[in-house]
Scaffold this active site. Structure first.
Site, mmCIF file in Angstrom:
data_model
loop_
_atom_site.group_PDB
_atom_site.id
_atom_site.type_symbol
_atom_site.label_atom_id
_atom_site.label_comp_id
_atom_site.label_asym_id
_atom_site.label_seq_id
_atom_site.Cartn_x
_atom_site.Cartn_y
_atom_site.Cartn_z
ATOM 1 N N TYR A 33 13.767 30.310 18.249
ATOM 2 C CA TYR A 33 14.791 30.723 17.298
ATOM 3 C C TYR A 33 14.159 31.187 16.000
ATOM 4 O O TYR A 33 12.976 30.936 15.730
ATOM 5 C CB TYR A 33 15.789 29.592 17.039
ATOM 6 C CG TYR A 33 15.284 28.494 16.124
ATOM 7 C CD1 TYR A 33 15.689 28.434 14.782
ATOM 8 C CD2 TYR A 33 14.409 27.513 16.583
ATOM 9 C CE1 TYR A 33 15.232 27.429 13.941
ATOM 10 C CE2 TYR A 33 13.952 26.507 15.754
ATOM 11 C CZ TYR A 33 14.363 26.462 14.427
ATOM 12 O OH TYR A 33 13.901 25.476 13.592
ATOM 13 N N LYS A 150 8.065 28.325 17.332
ATOM 14 C CA LYS A 150 9.359 27.922 16.758
ATOM 15 C C LYS A 150 10.387 27.747 17.873
ATOM 16 O O LYS A 150 11.263 28.591 18.095
ATOM 17 C CB LYS A 150 9.826 28.948 15.726
ATOM 18 C CG LYS A 150 10.922 28.422 14.794
ATOM 19 C CD LYS A 150 11.154 29.392 13.660
ATOM 20 C CE LYS A 150 12.284 28.934 12.738
ATOM 21 N NZ LYS A 150 11.946 27.722 11.973
ATOM 22 N N GLU A 182 3.948 18.493 7.758
ATOM 23 C CA GLU A 182 4.975 19.327 7.124
ATOM 24 C C GLU A 182 6.255 18.517 6.997
ATOM 25 O O GLU A 182 6.314 17.348 7.394
ATOM 26 C CB GLU A 182 5.209 20.594 7.937
ATOM 27 C CG GLU A 182 5.564 20.352 9.390
ATOM 28 C CD GLU A 182 5.497 21.625 10.227
ATOM 29 O OE1 GLU A 182 5.506 22.728 9.665
ATOM 30 O OE2 GLU A 182 5.443 21.508 11.464
ATOM 31 N N LEU A 206 4.199 24.698 11.705
ATOM 32 C CA LEU A 206 4.846 25.991 11.870
ATOM 33 C C LEU A 206 4.213 26.984 10.896
ATOM 34 O O LEU A 206 3.967 26.652 9.733
ATOM 35 C CB LEU A 206 6.345 25.879 11.592
ATOM 36 C CG LEU A 206 7.137 27.171 11.794
ATOM 37 C CD1 LEU A 206 7.173 27.556 13.270
ATOM 38 C CD2 LEU A 206 8.550 27.018 11.248
#
Length: 286
Positions: A33, A150, A182, A206
């Protein structure tokens, strides 16, 4: 008023959009996504998000069903039909519907499923939180090893987000081998002695599109950037901290596990980076 959504080439009222129970995105989280922000009716960093979409699909060996110009046309149509001034567009591409559940991939000619919808967020760039900053907690990072893709495998980040809410915080920072990876849906940074420090790109985090833009703008503004992992203790002792994402842009962090960072108020560097980012992105929006 019902939203208009996109599903496999059609624009439909949201209540009429249906996806098969056998779709791989539903039964296997076999999907990727992207989330693209909209400011003043225009798309922010569309090219960056498209590049990452194609990378994610390639890493999972999922075909890319549309050309860049088709995605752009579809995004603009959704913005227009839903009268979005500020908000976000969510796009998801799955491996498709093989007609049954199976661990093996379906035949290569199985059509991908493409879904997109808008979320209206008036005043998205004027969030009051940017003036006060976020508080975060830390939790162990127990996600799978390919966080650079992702995917829609978001259960653990969702659990971490709920853990932060339970403690009255805004978000959680994930920690692995003593170092921050993160946030639940954002990249994490600290600032110490004028140096912006954030974890280097790898399979561990990411590859944030906002991250790339912010670091580029920071370097153009003659700010020093160091890409390396940092500990929770380092973060708590930092002069400033912040996160970046497509929807939060640059968001100051003022407290980590109950310890105030930089006196508990947003710092000058993070605030300036937010101003630069929003200004430059608005200029480049399409």
């Amino acid at each position: 008023m019902s939203r208009t959504v996109y599903l496999n080439g059609e624009y439909l009222p949201e209540e009429e959009a249906k996806v098969s129970i056998f779709d791989r995105g539903f039964v296997m989280a076999d999907a990727v996504y992207e989330v693209v922000s909209v400011l003043d009716g225009k798309l922010i960093d569309f090219d960056g998000h498209q590049a990452r979409l194609k990378r994610s699909l390639a890493e999972l060996e999922i075909g890319n069903p549309l050309a860049d110009e088709d995605y752009l046309t579809m995004f603009r149509e959704l913005v227009s039909r839903n009268e979005i001034t500020d908000g976000m567009i969510y796009l998801q591409v799955t491996r498709g519907n093989p007609g049954d559940r199976d661990f093996t991939y379906p035949p290569e000619d199985t059509p991908q499923t493409v879904v997109a919808f808008t979320q209206s967020k008036p005043g998205l760039a004027d969030s009051p939180a940017a003036k006060t900053g976020w508080t975060v907690i830390t939790v162990p990072d127990e996600r799978w090893g390919r966080r650079d893709i992702k995917t829609t495998q978001l259960l653990y980040p969702s659990m971490a987000k709920m853990a932060s809410k339970a403690k009255g915080a805004n978000d959680a920072w994930l920690v692995e081998d003593g170092k921050v990876t993160e946030g639940t849906s954002n990249n994490a940074y600290i600032i110490k002695d004028g140096i912006i420090i954030t974890r280097e790109l790898s399979h561990d985090i990411l590859h944030g599109i906002t991250r790339a833009a912010v670091l580029r703008f920071a370097k153009e503004a003659q700010m020093k950037v160091e890409e390396r992992a940092f500990t929770v203790a380092e973060a708590q002792a930092a002069d400033e901290a912040f996160v970046t994402s497509a929807s939060a842009f640059v968001m100051p962090v003022v407290e980590i596990d109950g310890v105030k960072v930089g006196g508990g108020k947003p710092g000058n560097v993070a605030s300036r980076l937010r101003e630069i980012y929003l200004d430059e992105m608005r200029k480049a929006a399409i």
